[in-house]
Scaffold this motif. Structure first.
Motif, PDB file in Angstrom:
ATOM      1  N   MET A   1      11.539  38.781  99.578  1.00  0.00           N
ATOM      2  CA  MET A   1      12.916  38.273  99.585  1.00  0.00           C
ATOM      3  C   MET A   1      13.894  39.295  99.019  1.00  0.00           C
ATOM      4  N   GLN A   2      13.498  39.901  97.858  1.00  0.00           N
ATOM      5  CA  GLN A   2      14.385  40.886  97.219  1.00  0.00           C
ATOM      6  C   GLN A   2      14.672  42.071  98.129  1.00  0.00           C
ATOM      7  N   ARG A   3      13.653  42.421  98.951  1.00  0.00           N
ATOM      8  CA  ARG A   3      13.854  43.547  99.872  1.00  0.00           C
ATOM      9  C   ARG A   3      14.984  43.266 100.835  1.00  0.00           C
ATOM     10  N   PHE A   4      15.085  41.988 101.238  1.00  0.00           N
ATOM     11  CA  PHE A   4      16.143  41.628 102.181  1.00  0.00           C
ATOM     12  C   PHE A   4      17.505  41.643 101.500  1.00  0.00           C
ATOM     13  N   VAL A   5      17.530  41.184 100.244  1.00  0.00           N
ATOM     14  CA  VAL A   5      18.792  41.188  99.496  1.00  0.00           C
ATOM     15  C   VAL A   5      19.328  42.618  99.397  1.00  0.00           C
ATOM     16  N   PHE A   6      18.444  43.555  99.012  1.00  0.00           N
ATOM     17  CA  PHE A   6      18.911  44.924  98.837  1.00  0.00           C
ATOM     18  C   PHE A   6      19.155  45.627 100.170  1.00  0.00           C
ATOM     19  N   ALA A   7      18.405  45.240 101.199  1.00  0.00           N
ATOM     20  CA  ALA A   7      18.682  45.794 102.530  1.00  0.00           C
ATOM     21  C   ALA A   7      20.072  45.347 102.987  1.00  0.00           C
ATOM     22  N   PHE A   8      20.419  44.094 102.665  1.00  0.00           N
ATOM     23  CA  PHE A   8      21.745  43.597 103.050  1.00  0.00           C
ATOM     24  C   PHE A   8      22.843  44.297 102.253  1.00  0.00           C
ATOM     25  N   ILE A   9      22.598  44.497 100.946  1.00  0.00           N
ATOM     26  CA  ILE A   9      23.585  45.205 100.113  1.00  0.00           C
ATOM     27  C   ILE A   9      23.783  46.631 100.635  1.00  0.00           C
ATOM     28  N   ALA A  10      22.665  47.301 100.936  1.00  0.00           N
ATOM     29  CA  ALA A  10      22.757  48.681 101.436  1.00  0.00           C
ATOM     30  C   ALA A  10      23.508  48.716 102.766  1.00  0.00           C
ATOM     31  N   GLY A  11      23.139  47.829 103.676  1.00  0.00           N
ATOM     32  CA  GLY A  11      23.815  47.774 104.975  1.00  0.00           C
ATOM     33  C   GLY A  11      25.283  47.423 104.812  1.00  0.00           C
ATOM     34  N   GLY A  12      25.569  46.502 103.888  1.00  0.00           N
ATOM     35  CA  GLY A  12      26.949  46.103 103.634  1.00  0.00           C
ATOM     36  C   GLY A  12      27.793  47.263 103.121  1.00  0.00           C
ATOM     37  N   LEU A  13      27.245  48.019 102.162  1.00  0.00           N
ATOM     38  CA  LEU A  13      27.967  49.186 101.634  1.00  0.00           C
ATOM     39  C   LEU A  13      28.189  50.211 102.749  1.00  0.00           C
ATOM     40  N   PHE A  14      27.165  50.406 103.571  1.00  0.00           N
ATOM     41  CA  PHE A  14      27.248  51.360 104.683  1.00  0.00           C
ATOM     42  C   PHE A  14      28.345  50.929 105.663  1.00  0.00           C
ATOM     43  N   GLY A  15      28.324  49.659 106.040  1.00  0.00           N
ATOM     44  CA  GLY A  15      29.317  49.139 106.987  1.00  0.00           C
ATOM     45  C   GLY A  15      30.725  49.174 106.402  1.00  0.00           C
ATOM     46  N   ALA A  16      30.841  48.769 105.108  1.00  0.00           N
ATOM     47  CA  ALA A  16      32.151  48.790 104.442  1.00  0.00           C
ATOM     48  C   ALA A  16      32.690  50.214 104.397  1.00  0.00           C
ATOM     49  N   GLY A  17      31.808  51.154 104.040  1.00  0.00           N
ATOM     50  CA  GLY A  17      32.226  52.554 103.949  1.00  0.00           C
ATOM     51  C   GLY A  17      32.647  53.126 105.291  1.00  0.00           C
ATOM     52  N   LEU A  18      31.896  52.801 106.338  1.00  0.00           N
ATOM     53  CA  LEU A  18      32.248  53.315 107.668  1.00  0.00           C
ATOM     54  C   LEU A  18      33.591  52.757 108.113  1.00  0.00           C
ATOM     55  N   PHE A  19      33.810  51.473 107.835  1.00  0.00           N
ATOM     56  CA  PHE A  19      35.068  50.826 108.217  1.00  0.00           C
ATOM     57  C   PHE A  19      36.244  51.410 107.439  1.00  0.00           C
ATOM     58  N   LEU A  20      36.141  51.446 106.099  1.00  0.00           N
ATOM     59  CA  LEU A  20      37.271  51.864 105.271  1.00  0.00           C
ATOM     60  C   LEU A  20      37.549  53.361 105.384  1.00  0.00           C
ATOM     61  N   SER A  21      36.509  54.158 105.640  1.00  0.00           N
ATOM     62  CA  SER A  21      36.703  55.608 105.695  1.00  0.00           C
ATOM     63  C   SER A  21      37.434  56.047 106.964  1.00  0.00           C
ATOM     64  N   GLY A  22      37.493  55.151 107.946  1.00  0.00           N
ATOM     65  CA  GLY A  22      38.140  55.520 109.207  1.00  0.00           C
ATOM     66  C   GLY A  22      37.176  56.129 110.216  1.00  0.00           C
ATOM     67  N   MET A  23      35.877  56.106 109.899  1.00  0.00           N
ATOM     68  CA  MET A  23      34.908  56.762 110.781  1.00  0.00           C
ATOM     69  C   MET A  23      34.577  55.951 112.034  1.00  0.00           C
ATOM     70  N   THR A  24      35.122  54.744 112.149  1.00  0.00           N
ATOM     71  CA  THR A  24      34.931  54.019 113.411  1.00  0.00           C
ATOM     72  C   THR A  24      36.096  54.318 114.359  1.00  0.00           C
ATOM     73  N   ASP A  25      37.031  55.161 113.906  1.00  0.00           N
ATOM     74  CA  ASP A  25      38.140  55.592 114.761  1.00  0.00           C
ATOM     75  C   ASP A  25      37.703  56.860 115.499  1.00  0.00           C
ATOM     76  N   THR A  26      37.505  56.737 116.804  1.00  0.00           N
ATOM     77  CA  THR A  26      36.988  57.872 117.578  1.00  0.00           C
ATOM     78  C   THR A  26      37.961  59.055 117.546  1.00  0.00           C
ATOM     79  N   ASP A  27      39.265  58.776 117.370  1.00  0.00           N
ATOM     80  CA  ASP A  27      40.246  59.860 117.281  1.00  0.00           C
ATOM     81  C   ASP A  27      39.993  60.747 116.064  1.00  0.00           C
ATOM     82  N   LYS A  28      39.607  60.099 114.948  1.00  0.00           N
ATOM     83  CA  LYS A  28      39.386  60.869 113.725  1.00  0.00           C
ATOM     84  C   LYS A  28      38.101  61.705 113.834  1.00  0.00           C
ATOM     85  N   VAL A  29      37.086  61.128 114.497  1.00  0.00           N
ATOM     86  CA  VAL A  29      35.823  61.849 114.657  1.00  0.00           C
ATOM     87  C   VAL A  29      36.004  63.031 115.608  1.00  0.00           C
ATOM     88  N   GLN A  30      36.612  62.765 116.759  1.00  0.00           N
ATOM     89  CA  GLN A  30      36.857  63.869 117.691  1.00  0.00           C
ATOM     90  C   GLN A  30      37.841  64.871 117.091  1.00  0.00           C
TER      91      GLN A  30
END
Lengths: 141, 145
Positions: B1-30
């Protein structure tokens, strides 16, 4: 805008913290292509639920944080052929190389892995050449 | 169970970071890959910011026998540079430059990327399914030692 790099740095720190949690608690390397690819080619085995939960977090947090940056636009191209070719290249390429920007880039380079550094230089180089050719020479993208 | 909790936290931080950093904007990447145009350095800040906690985590991991939840930590990094590492990375980079999307941001922007994103993701998943066959072919041309 001037504050783009601040968001970049802040978001980057969150990404790195995600990788740190996945490494130190779950003992896993946070590589997006590996996590997804293992589900696609079934090499994930019994680790599949952990991967699905991870990906659920990746999808869900931007939804929850939407009010912080409302109206975020991906500016994705409307050219379907381009999207299909690019998707195929990204899918095959990241699996052949065993990693992408997160696995080789964030996780690999931060431990000075030779493979991570060589892979990152290769995909950034190839990406830069692609943009140079298709944007400035051919004007396609 | 704990593995899932931390997998979700890790994925959440990853998703939050990608969203807030602007890296889902293809213009910024290109824009980052556009060294001959209006170069956008944001991706370098994201990469730098991400490598900081990650480098600390690797140092901590080095001193530990196993992960906090008891499973094994990854072994030492391999230094083997082979054809599939280079060929794969070049293919990935070409696709990345073409549309400005890589696997993490593709998933992070699932909720707001619009219908066009699904063409990319479908092709990416197809490519990932094909990859083991492509690797077989590649090994026949350039035998792994």
């Amino acid at each position: 805008m001037d504050i783009d790099w601040v968001w970049g740095l802040f978001g980057g720190l969150l990404i790195g913290m995600g990788g740190a949690v996945f490494l130190l608690f779950n003992g896993r390397i946070m590589g997006a292509s590996g996590i997804i690819g293992g589900l696609v080619d079934r090499s994930a085995g019994r680790s599949w639920p952990e991967r699905v939960v991870f990906l659920a977090g990746v999808v869900l947090l931007p939804v929850l944080l939407w009010p912080l940056k409302p109206g975020t636009d991906t500016h994705i191209t409307g050219n379907i052929a381009l999207l299909l070719i690019a998707g195929l290249l990204v899918g095959v390429g990241t699996r052949l190389a065993n990693g992408c920007t997160s696995g080789h880039g964030v996780c690999g380079m931060s431990r000075l892995s030779v493979r991570g550094i060589v892979a990152s230089l290769s995909y950034i180089g190839a990406g830069a050449i692609t943009v140079a050719l298709l944007r400035h020479l051919l004007g396609v993208i | 169970m704990q593995r899932f909790v931390f997998a979700f936290i890790a994925g959440g931080l990853f998703g939050a970071g990608l969203f807030l950093s602007g890296m889902t904007d293809t213009d910024k990447v290109q824009g980052f890959l556009d060294f001959f145009g209006a170069w956008d350095p944001t991706l370098a800040f994201v990469m730098g910011g991400a490598m900081l906690p990650m480098a600390i985590a690797w140092r901590i991991a080095k001193r530990r026998e196993s992960a906090v939840l008891g499973n094994a930590l990854p072994g030492p990094a391999s230094a083997r540079i082979d054809g599939s590492l280079i060929a794969g990375s070049v293919m990935f980079g070409a696709g990345w430059g073409l549309v400005g999307i890589c696997p993490g941001p593709a998933i992070a922007s699932l909720s707001y990327g619009g219908p066009m994103l699904f063409f990319f993701i479908a092709a990416m998943l197809g490519g990932m399914a094909l990859a083991p066959k492509v690797r077989e072919r590649l090994d026949k041309w350039v035998p792994a030692e």
